[in-house]
Write a protein that holds these residues in place. Structure first.
Motif, PDB file in Angstrom:
ATOM      1  N   PHE A 144      10.776  -0.715 -19.732  1.00  0.00           N
ATOM      2  CA  PHE A 144      11.096   0.620 -19.228  1.00  0.00           C
ATOM      3  C   PHE A 144      11.764   0.514 -17.863  1.00  0.00           C
ATOM      4  O   PHE A 144      12.773   1.171 -17.600  1.00  0.00           O
ATOM      5  N   ARG A 145      11.216  -0.310 -16.999  1.00  0.00           N
ATOM      6  CA  ARG A 145      11.746  -0.455 -15.644  1.00  0.00           C
ATOM      7  C   ARG A 145      13.171  -1.012 -15.651  1.00  0.00           C
ATOM      8  O   ARG A 145      14.021  -0.547 -14.899  1.00  0.00           O
ATOM      9  N   ASN A 184       5.640   3.729 -13.616  1.00  0.00           N
ATOM     10  CA  ASN A 184       5.543   2.989 -14.873  1.00  0.00           C
ATOM     11  C   ASN A 184       5.610   1.488 -14.588  1.00  0.00           C
ATOM     12  O   ASN A 184       6.475   1.038 -13.844  1.00  0.00           O
ATOM     13  N   THR A 185       4.731   0.735 -15.209  1.00  0.00           N
ATOM     14  CA  THR A 185       4.713  -0.718 -14.987  1.00  0.00           C
ATOM     15  C   THR A 185       5.305  -1.518 -16.148  1.00  0.00           C
ATOM     16  O   THR A 185       5.383  -2.734 -16.060  1.00  0.00           O
ATOM     17  N   ASP A 186       5.720  -0.847 -17.205  1.00  0.00           N
ATOM     18  CA  ASP A 186       6.304  -1.538 -18.350  1.00  0.00           C
ATOM     19  C   ASP A 186       7.637  -2.169 -17.946  1.00  0.00           C
ATOM     20  O   ASP A 186       8.564  -1.462 -17.535  1.00  0.00           O
ATOM     21  N   LYS A 224      10.086   7.961 -11.829  1.00  0.00           N
ATOM     22  CA  LYS A 224       9.542   7.469 -13.104  1.00  0.00           C
ATOM     23  C   LYS A 224       9.361   5.949 -13.064  1.00  0.00           C
ATOM     24  O   LYS A 224       8.396   5.428 -13.610  1.00  0.00           O
TER      25      LYS A 224
END
Length: 134
Positions: free
Chosen positions: A51-52, A46-48, A42
């Motif tokens: 979130f990372r 995902n590049t946020d 995940k």
């Protein structure tokens, strides 16, 4: 408030329960390692940045749980006769816990590292279930 003298204990006793529950299963480590792998996948998708960051924190917690569950098996379940019968068992646990640690899945977001960890856990699991059958 003090207890009346006739209610106070005459002898103080302390105890520590040294009786292990006897419930061991490598599945606990495997489930946490699967979580590490899923989080790494995940993370890659995902590049946020928020979130990372969250993913890394959770992945590191799960990797620490993998180490914990492996250590419990290594130190509490497996006994000298197991290590005699399976001479590679110490090395296998060492490799698995390192793969769960900072130089492995805990410090990496590469799903391939988590796959390597899952492979080591599977090897440990096979030996574990062989010993349970004996």
């Amino acid at each position: 408030m003090r207890l009346p003298r006739f209610l106070t204990p005459k002898t103080e006793v302390s105890a520590h329960c040294d009786l292990p529950c006897g419930v061991y299963d490598p599945a606990q480590a495997r489930i946490e390692a699967e979580s590490v792998k899923a989080i790494a996948e995940k993370y890659q998708a995902n590049t946020d940045p928020e979130f990372r960051t969250r993913a890394i924190l959770i992945k590191e917690q799960r990797a620490e749980l993998v180490k914990h569950h492996l250590w419990v098996l290594w130190t509490d379940y497996f006994k000298p006769p197991h290590f005699e019968k399976y001479p590679n068992l110490h090395q296998l646990f060492n490799e698995a816990t390192k793969l769960a640690g900072a130089s492995g899945a805990k410090g990496s977001v590469d799903p391939a590292v988590a796959d390597q960890l899952l492979g080591k856990i599977e090897e440990i699991s096979k030996i574990f279930w062989e010993t349970k059958q004996a």
